[in-house]
Write a protein that holds these residues in place. Structure first.
Motif, PDB file in Angstrom:
ATOM      1  N   GLU A 101      99.908  74.942  11.411  1.00  0.00           N
ATOM      2  CA  GLU A 101      99.736  73.922  12.442  1.00  0.00           C
ATOM      3  C   GLU A 101      98.655  74.296  13.450  1.00  0.00           C
ATOM      4  N   PHE A 102      98.765  75.476  14.029  1.00  0.00           N
ATOM      5  CA  PHE A 102      97.910  75.828  15.165  1.00  0.00           C
ATOM      6  C   PHE A 102      96.534  76.359  14.756  1.00  0.00           C
ATOM      7  N   PHE A 103      96.434  76.999  13.596  1.00  0.00           N
ATOM      8  CA  PHE A 103      95.154  77.585  13.196  1.00  0.00           C
ATOM      9  C   PHE A 103      94.476  76.782  12.086  1.00  0.00           C
ATOM     10  N   LEU A 104      95.166  76.587  10.973  1.00  0.00           N
ATOM     11  CA  LEU A 104      94.536  75.927   9.833  1.00  0.00           C
ATOM     12  C   LEU A 104      94.280  74.445  10.096  1.00  0.00           C
ATOM     13  N   ARG A 105      95.192  73.784  10.796  1.00  0.00           N
ATOM     14  CA  ARG A 105      94.958  72.372  11.131  1.00  0.00           C
ATOM     15  C   ARG A 105      93.755  72.243  12.060  1.00  0.00           C
ATOM     16  N   ALA A 106      93.637  73.155  13.009  1.00  0.00           N
ATOM     17  CA  ALA A 106      92.482  73.126  13.918  1.00  0.00           C
ATOM     18  C   ALA A 106      91.187  73.372  13.156  1.00  0.00           C
ATOM     19  N   ALA A 107      91.228  74.312  12.215  1.00  0.00           N
ATOM     20  CA  ALA A 107      90.038  74.589  11.414  1.00  0.00           C
ATOM     21  C   ALA A 107      89.632  73.377  10.592  1.00  0.00           C
ATOM     22  N   ALA A 108      90.607  72.711   9.994  1.00  0.00           N
ATOM     23  CA  ALA A 108      90.307  71.529   9.189  1.00  0.00           C
ATOM     24  C   ALA A 108      89.729  70.402  10.046  1.00  0.00           C
ATOM     25  N   ALA A 109      90.138  70.329  11.303  1.00  0.00           N
ATOM     26  CA  ALA A 109      89.657  69.269  12.195  1.00  0.00           C
ATOM     27  C   ALA A 109      88.250  69.541  12.713  1.00  0.00           C
ATOM     28  N   LEU A 110      87.780  70.779  12.570  1.00  0.00           N
ATOM     29  CA  LEU A 110      86.463  71.167  13.085  1.00  0.00           C
ATOM     30  C   LEU A 110      85.636  71.824  11.981  1.00  0.00           C
ATOM     31  N   PRO A 111      85.250  71.073  10.961  1.00  0.00           N
ATOM     32  CA  PRO A 111      84.561  71.674   9.819  1.00  0.00           C
ATOM     33  C   PRO A 111      83.217  72.300  10.159  1.00  0.00           C
ATOM     34  N   ASP A 112      82.646  71.924  11.317  1.00  0.00           N
ATOM     35  CA  ASP A 112      81.361  72.485  11.714  1.00  0.00           C
ATOM     36  C   ASP A 112      81.508  73.755  12.547  1.00  0.00           C
ATOM     37  N   ARG A 113      82.743  74.209  12.777  1.00  0.00           N
ATOM     38  CA  ARG A 113      82.994  75.426  13.545  1.00  0.00           C
ATOM     39  C   ARG A 113      83.500  76.533  12.616  1.00  0.00           C
ATOM     40  N   SER A 114      83.346  77.777  13.053  1.00  0.00           N
ATOM     41  CA  SER A 114      83.731  78.923  12.223  1.00  0.00           C
ATOM     42  C   SER A 114      85.038  79.525  12.719  1.00  0.00           C
ATOM     43  N   PHE A 115      85.909  79.877  11.770  1.00  0.00           N
ATOM     44  CA  PHE A 115      87.227  80.430  12.075  1.00  0.00           C
ATOM     45  C   PHE A 115      87.391  81.736  11.295  1.00  0.00           C
ATOM     46  N   LEU A 116      88.019  82.709  11.941  1.00  0.00           N
ATOM     47  CA  LEU A 116      88.179  84.039  11.359  1.00  0.00           C
ATOM     48  C   LEU A 116      89.652  84.421  11.374  1.00  0.00           C
ATOM     49  N   LEU A 117      90.189  84.843  10.220  1.00  0.00           N
ATOM     50  CA  LEU A 117      91.605  85.183  10.095  1.00  0.00           C
ATOM     51  C   LEU A 117      91.744  86.620   9.613  1.00  0.00           C
ATOM     52  N   GLY A 118      92.369  87.455  10.435  1.00  0.00           N
ATOM     53  CA  GLY A 118      92.635  88.839  10.070  1.00  0.00           C
ATOM     54  C   GLY A 118      94.116  89.081   9.888  1.00  0.00           C
ATOM     55  N   GLY A 119      94.464  90.077   9.061  1.00  0.00           N
ATOM     56  CA  GLY A 119      95.861  90.420   8.828  1.00  0.00           C
ATOM     57  C   GLY A 119      96.175  90.475   7.349  1.00  0.00           C
ATOM     58  N   ASN A 120      97.316  91.050   7.031  1.00  0.00           N
ATOM     59  CA  ASN A 120      97.727  91.218   5.638  1.00  0.00           C
ATOM     60  C   ASN A 120      98.375  89.957   5.076  1.00  0.00           C
ATOM     61  N   GLY A 121      98.180  89.730   3.764  1.00  0.00           N
ATOM     62  CA  GLY A 121      98.960  88.751   3.035  1.00  0.00           C
ATOM     63  C   GLY A 121      98.349  87.374   2.881  1.00  0.00           C
ATOM     64  N   TRP A 122      97.200  87.104   3.496  1.00  0.00           N
ATOM     65  CA  TRP A 122      96.664  85.745   3.500  1.00  0.00           C
ATOM     66  C   TRP A 122      95.777  85.430   2.286  1.00  0.00           C
ATOM     67  N   GLU A 123      95.504  86.419   1.448  1.00  0.00           N
ATOM     68  CA  GLU A 123      94.518  86.209   0.389  1.00  0.00           C
ATOM     69  C   GLU A 123      94.938  85.150  -0.634  1.00  0.00           C
ATOM     70  N   THR A 124      96.225  84.861  -0.746  1.00  0.00           N
ATOM     71  CA  THR A 124      96.678  83.849  -1.705  1.00  0.00           C
ATOM     72  C   THR A 124      96.940  82.494  -1.051  1.00  0.00           C
TER      73      THR A 124
END
Length: 364
Positions: free
Chosen positions: A204-227
């Motif tokens: 909701e808070f990160f991926l939805r925001a990223a999808a709403a702003l395709p011209d902006r860059s988002f960076l995700l750190g942490g374990n387990g997200w590769e899938t």
């Protein structure tokens, strides 16, 4: 006083978000004259991903995650003035509860230190024969790193003699402003391991925001997200060691905090990342939770979002000048009120008073 502490890991933050909290609180207690002996299991590859060497201010024993290894370290529980069982060790948690209570010296202060109180309470509330719930009244003190009045009330209803929050905080020597690092460039960055009770909120808070702003860059750190399926403008980093947290927080335009389900529902539970980001003078955007104003003032020291649409709007409207002002105001607030020196002094007063009271009771 001698403090024996059974926790997940002091040496590694790998799948172990409590590491910086342990380090901050215990190092401050050591500065105030306490002798710390920390016992951690060799589990979950944490020893292969150490962030620090054993520090000068604590003796650290790494034990094998076997019944024999557990017995070898529980034998030491009787030699301390204060014996602590932390939540979420990950292996033999029930046996550690039993062992700490059974093997501590009669006049020793026995503490259950909960670094994820909302989740613990949810687990034990509906299980009367759970070892922790069954023996909770035998602990002299329950400490939590968050939760405020709701958690205190819940623990007391379950039989805790006394429950006191010792909130996490900032270690200014470890987390502070540094020069930007191109590896972490982004409009919005988020750092957290992938966990079942946070994933929907991250969507909701990160991926939805990223999808709403395709011209902006988002960076995700942490374990387990590769899938995990991601919008094209989200870049994955994997595990980010504590040595890189300052650059991770200082480089992007803004940094996001997303609470786990249980902490968001209870409130009064700022994640360690909140203080790390503020300590680096990052412009912090956090999901909304009750009690945020006790730590940072919305709109001036932190930006608060009710959902992903709010996050997207914050990112869209944020100027470099406003981001800088919010970051500087947040840094000033946490330095003034929310460092581990503040928390260490609070914990020291509490422990000394509790030990004295326990000894008087036993002597009587």
């Amino acid at each position: 006083m001698k403090i024996t502490f059974y926790g997940s890991s002091l040496l590694s933050s790998y799948w172990n978000g409590a590491a910086t909290y342990y380090r901050g609180i215990l190092s401050q207690l050591a500065q105030r004259g306490h002798q710390i002996h920390f016992y951690e299991p060799d589990a979950f590859e944490r020893q292969q991903h150490r962030d620090i060497d054993p520090p000068e201010w604590a003796r650290v024993t790494v034990y094998q995650a076997t019944p024999e290894g557990l017995r070898s370290v529980l034998d030491q529980a009787g030699n301390a003035d204060i014996v602590v069982k932390a939540s979420g060790v990950g292996v033999f948690d029930d046996e550690l509860v039993e062992g700490v209570l059974d093997r501590a010296a009669p006049d020793a202060l026995r503490i259950y230190w909960d670094v994820d109180a909302a989740a613990t309470l949810e687990e034990i509330a509906g299980t009367p024969d759970h070892p922790l719930r069954r023996r909770l009244p035998e602990f002299d003190l329950v400490l939590t790193y968050g939760g405020g009045p709701p958690v205190v009330s819940h623990y007391e209803q379950l039989g805790a003699r006394r429950c006191v929050p010792i909130y996490n905080a900032l270690d200014p020597a470890t987390h502070h402003p540094v020069a930007p690092d191109p590896r972490f460039s982004a409009d919005l960055s988020f750092l957290a391991n992938r966990l079942p009770d946070r994933e929907a909120r991250v969507e909701e808070f990160f991926l939805r925001a990223a999808a709403a702003l395709p011209d902006r860059s988002f960076l995700l750190g942490g374990n387990g997200w590769e899938t995990k399926a991601m919008p094209a403008n989200v870049r994955l980093l994997g595990h980010v060691g504590t040595r890189d947290h300052n650059a991770f927080n200082c480089t992007p335009s803004a940094v996001l905090n997303v609470a786990r389900d249980s902490m968001a529902n209870v409130g009064f539970s700022p994640a360690t990342r909140v203080f790390e980001a503020a300590g680096a003078a990052a412009c912090l955007i956090t999901d909304a939770w009750e009690g945020i104003e006790l730590f940072l003032t919305p709109d001036t020291e932190v930006l608060v979002a009710r959902d992903g649409q709010d996050v997207a709007e914050h990112v869209r409207s944020l100027t470099p000048e406003r981001a800088h002002g919010i970051g500087q105001a947040g840094l000033a607030r946490v330095l003034a009120e929310h460092t581990y020196a503040h928390r260490g002094a609070e914990a020291d007063r509490l422990l000394r008073s509790a030990v004295a009271g326990k000894r008087e009771t036993v002597a009587a």
